[in-house]
Design a protein around this motif. Sequence first.
Motif, mmCIF file in Angstrom:
data_model
loop_
_atom_site.group_PDB
_atom_site.id
_atom_site.type_symbol
_atom_site.label_atom_id
_atom_site.label_comp_id
_atom_site.label_asym_id
_atom_site.label_seq_id
_atom_site.Cartn_x
_atom_site.Cartn_y
_atom_site.Cartn_z
ATOM 1 N N GLU A 28 1.790 -3.083 -8.605
ATOM 2 C CA GLU A 28 1.887 -4.146 -7.607
ATOM 3 C C GLU A 28 2.608 -5.584 -8.247
ATOM 4 O OE1 GLU A 28 1.415 -8.105 -6.520
ATOM 5 O OE2 GLU A 28 -0.058 -7.329 -8.091
ATOM 6 N N ALA A 29 2.291 -5.618 -9.635
ATOM 7 C CA ALA A 29 2.901 -6.504 -10.282
ATOM 8 C C ALA A 29 4.518 -6.306 -10.452
ATOM 9 C CB ALA A 29 2.342 -6.943 -11.666
ATOM 10 N N ASP A 30 4.808 -5.182 -10.758
ATOM 11 C CA ASP A 30 6.175 -4.940 -10.962
ATOM 12 C C ASP A 30 7.148 -4.721 -9.646
ATOM 13 O OD1 ASP A 30 5.900 -4.398 -13.537
ATOM 14 O OD2 ASP A 30 5.758 -2.440 -13.542
ATOM 15 N N LEU A 31 6.272 -4.830 -8.667
ATOM 16 C CA LEU A 31 7.130 -4.561 -7.322
ATOM 17 C C LEU A 31 8.008 -5.964 -6.904
ATOM 18 C CD1 LEU A 31 7.466 -2.375 -4.500
ATOM 19 C CD2 LEU A 31 5.483 -4.029 -3.657
ATOM 20 N N SER A 32 9.217 -5.588 -6.694
ATOM 21 C CA SER A 32 10.086 -6.507 -6.555
ATOM 22 C C SER A 32 11.116 -6.112 -5.379
ATOM 23 C CB SER A 32 11.040 -7.055 -7.743
ATOM 24 O OG SER A 32 10.101 -7.264 -8.900
ATOM 25 N N PRO A 33 11.455 -7.311 -4.633
ATOM 26 C CA PRO A 33 11.128 -8.487 -4.634
ATOM 27 C C PRO A 33 10.074 -9.200 -3.691
ATOM 28 C CG PRO A 33 13.035 -8.263 -3.179
ATOM 29 C CD PRO A 33 12.619 -6.789 -3.561
ATOM 30 N N LYS A 34 9.058 -9.444 -4.340
ATOM 31 C CA LYS A 34 7.797 -9.808 -3.307
ATOM 32 C C LYS A 34 8.066 -11.461 -3.082
ATOM 33 C CE LYS A 34 4.608 -8.770 -6.254
ATOM 34 N NZ LYS A 34 5.192 -8.203 -7.316
ATOM 35 N N PRO A 35 7.721 -11.690 -1.692
ATOM 36 C CA PRO A 35 7.854 -13.166 -1.585
ATOM 37 C C PRO A 35 6.773 -14.292 -2.251
ATOM 38 C CG PRO A 35 7.012 -11.925 0.426
ATOM 39 C CD PRO A 35 7.191 -10.822 -0.709
ATOM 40 N N ALA A 36 7.383 -15.033 -3.158
ATOM 41 C CA ALA A 36 6.623 -16.040 -3.784
ATOM 42 C C ALA A 36 5.661 -15.487 -4.800
ATOM 43 C CB ALA A 36 5.992 -16.947 -3.000
ATOM 44 N N LEU A 37 5.672 -14.305 -5.294
ATOM 45 C CA LEU A 37 4.803 -13.820 -5.930
ATOM 46 C C LEU A 37 5.585 -13.260 -7.211
ATOM 47 C CD1 LEU A 37 2.959 -11.475 -3.611
ATOM 48 C CD2 LEU A 37 1.527 -13.202 -5.123
ATOM 49 N N VAL A 38 4.737 -13.264 -8.356
ATOM 50 C CA VAL A 38 5.375 -12.806 -9.711
ATOM 51 C C VAL A 38 5.755 -11.470 -9.714
ATOM 52 C CG1 VAL A 38 4.737 -12.274 -12.156
ATOM 53 C CG2 VAL A 38 3.764 -14.565 -11.217
ATOM 54 N N ASP A 39 7.144 -11.269 -9.953
ATOM 55 C CA ASP A 39 7.352 -9.819 -10.022
ATOM 56 C C ASP A 39 8.543 -9.789 -11.183
ATOM 57 O OD1 ASP A 39 10.090 -11.127 -8.999
ATOM 58 O OD2 ASP A 39 9.278 -10.364 -6.963
ATOM 59 N N ARG A 40 9.370 -8.840 -11.184
ATOM 60 C CA ARG A 40 10.330 -8.645 -12.245
ATOM 61 C C ARG A 40 11.467 -9.584 -12.214
ATOM 62 N NH1 ARG A 40 11.136 -1.911 -12.154
ATOM 63 N NH2 ARG A 40 9.108 -1.532 -13.225
ATOM 64 N N ARG A 41 11.600 -10.290 -11.013
ATOM 65 C CA ARG A 41 12.640 -11.412 -11.072
ATOM 66 C C ARG A 41 12.233 -12.612 -11.731
ATOM 67 N NH1 ARG A 41 13.030 -12.734 -5.410
ATOM 68 N NH2 ARG A 41 10.778 -12.766 -5.568
ATOM 69 N N GLY A 42 10.821 -12.951 -11.756
ATOM 70 C CA GLY A 42 10.399 -14.293 -11.962
ATOM 71 C C GLY A 42 9.052 -14.588 -11.687
ATOM 72 N N ASN A 43 8.629 -15.857 -11.689
ATOM 73 C CA ASN A 43 7.526 -16.135 -11.580
ATOM 74 C C ASN A 43 6.715 -16.706 -9.959
ATOM 75 O OD1 ASN A 43 7.581 -16.024 -14.159
ATOM 76 N ND2 ASN A 43 7.292 -18.203 -14.642
ATOM 77 N N GLY A 44 7.882 -16.402 -9.187
ATOM 78 C CA GLY A 44 7.681 -16.777 -7.743
ATOM 79 C C GLY A 44 7.009 -18.488 -7.742
ATOM 80 N N LEU A 51 5.157 -12.033 -15.598
ATOM 81 C CA LEU A 51 4.874 -10.506 -15.501
ATOM 82 C C LEU A 51 4.080 -9.828 -16.835
ATOM 83 C CD1 LEU A 51 5.457 -8.150 -13.852
ATOM 84 C CD2 LEU A 51 7.505 -7.827 -14.706
ATOM 85 N N GLY A 52 4.503 -10.328 -17.802
ATOM 86 C CA GLY A 52 3.682 -9.934 -19.093
ATOM 87 C C GLY A 52 2.382 -10.175 -19.034
ATOM 88 N N LEU A 53 2.105 -11.504 -18.591
ATOM 89 C CA LEU A 53 0.608 -11.954 -18.551
ATOM 90 C C LEU A 53 -0.185 -10.883 -17.250
ATOM 91 C CD1 LEU A 53 -1.249 -14.006 -19.599
ATOM 92 C CD2 LEU A 53 -0.865 -15.672 -17.433
ATOM 93 N N MET A 54 0.572 -10.489 -16.189
ATOM 94 C CA MET A 54 -0.004 -9.837 -15.206
ATOM 95 C C MET A 54 -0.321 -8.368 -15.778
ATOM 96 S SD MET A 54 -0.162 -11.892 -12.724
ATOM 97 C CE MET A 54 -0.530 -11.040 -11.475
ATOM 98 N N HIS A 55 0.634 -7.841 -16.547
ATOM 99 C CA HIS A 55 0.205 -6.570 -17.241
ATOM 100 C C HIS A 55 -0.742 -6.636 -18.151
ATOM 101 C CE1 HIS A 55 4.675 -4.714 -16.559
ATOM 102 N NE2 HIS A 55 4.078 -4.994 -15.517
ATOM 103 N N ALA A 56 -0.802 -7.661 -19.074
ATOM 104 C CA ALA A 56 -1.955 -7.709 -20.159
ATOM 105 C C ALA A 56 -3.164 -8.144 -19.449
ATOM 106 C CB ALA A 56 -1.779 -9.043 -21.182
ATOM 107 N N SER A 57 -3.222 -8.841 -18.270
ATOM 108 C CA SER A 57 -4.655 -8.923 -17.453
ATOM 109 C C SER A 57 -4.877 -7.655 -16.847
ATOM 110 C CB SER A 57 -4.400 -9.923 -16.339
ATOM 111 O OG SER A 57 -5.380 -9.923 -15.644
ATOM 112 N N ALA A 58 -4.057 -6.883 -16.486
ATOM 113 C CA ALA A 58 -4.396 -5.674 -15.783
ATOM 114 C C ALA A 58 -5.009 -4.614 -16.841
ATOM 115 C CB ALA A 58 -3.144 -4.982 -15.104
ATOM 116 N N LEU A 59 -4.462 -4.520 -18.091
ATOM 117 C CA LEU A 59 -5.011 -3.591 -19.025
ATOM 118 C C LEU A 59 -6.046 -4.147 -19.686
ATOM 119 C CD1 LEU A 59 -1.700 -3.059 -20.849
ATOM 120 C CD2 LEU A 59 -2.811 -1.441 -19.726
#
Length: 291
Positions: A28-44, A51-59
């Motif tokens: 979900e975090a990696d999926l791009s381009p998501k409207p106004a959400l954190v993704d591989r493009r940026g912080n929305g 994105l790195g924080l979202m990955h760390a949180s998930a893990l």
Amino acid sequence: MHAFNLQPKKISLAERLADMAVDALIDEADLSPKPALVDRRGNGAHTDLHLGLMHASALSLWPAFKEMADAALGCGEIGLPLREALGRIGREGEAAMLATTNGVNTHRGAIWALGLLVAAAALEPESSVASAVTLRAARLALLNDRYAPQSLSHGAQVAQRYGVRGAREEAQLAFPAVTGLGLPQLKRSRAAGAGEQNARLDALLAIMTTLADTCVLYRAGEKGLQAMQSGAKAVLDAGGSASLGGRRQLHALDQQLIALNASPGGAADLLAACLFLDRIERGDGLFPGVC
């Protein structure tokens, strides 16, 4: 021991379910381009997330999801002991998440949704149809945890203020935004040849068309919610994210929601739930190699 004699380690059902829950969050975090959400493009629309924080949180949530599945396997049935065990584990998982993110709320809603679904899947792993898993999750969500904090979350406060369903009610109704909108759209877009990433984007948008997203309401009020719902519908009506017209509408929606500071975090949590249930339904490795 010689390397050729090494055997792959068998993993438990609880470990596999935890893997699948974390994978769903990362996808979900990696999926791009998501409207106004954190993704591989940026912080929305966010200033405190990346994105790195979202990955760390998930893990960081893997141990909690495993413990929830183990609790379900240990209890063996839906009841107050399991519900209260899930509540305790969820609160401990949230504390671990906040320690990892330095206090930033990255996945609080996802802990609730995916925790229930992980436990529901563990209770009857042979019954993996999404509607059956979500019904078991709903039965758990309907039980009152006597040890839950009495203070309302921001989402619950917003739900009360606007008279809409919050995350708790969504779960108690067996996740209708997921089973009635997200999953069917995911399957339709796949069948139409949209490609996996576009199919997932379309699933997110389908959820957004009707969800009273309390994250959006909290950040941007009813104006933001109306923009999210109508904008998501416009993308799908234009042919979905795999079409040129749909991409134009998606870009416009992204810009509009960012301008309103409206990030559909509730829809993102439900997309993660959708991806988890999709894996369960398709049997992507739930049983092979499980001891």
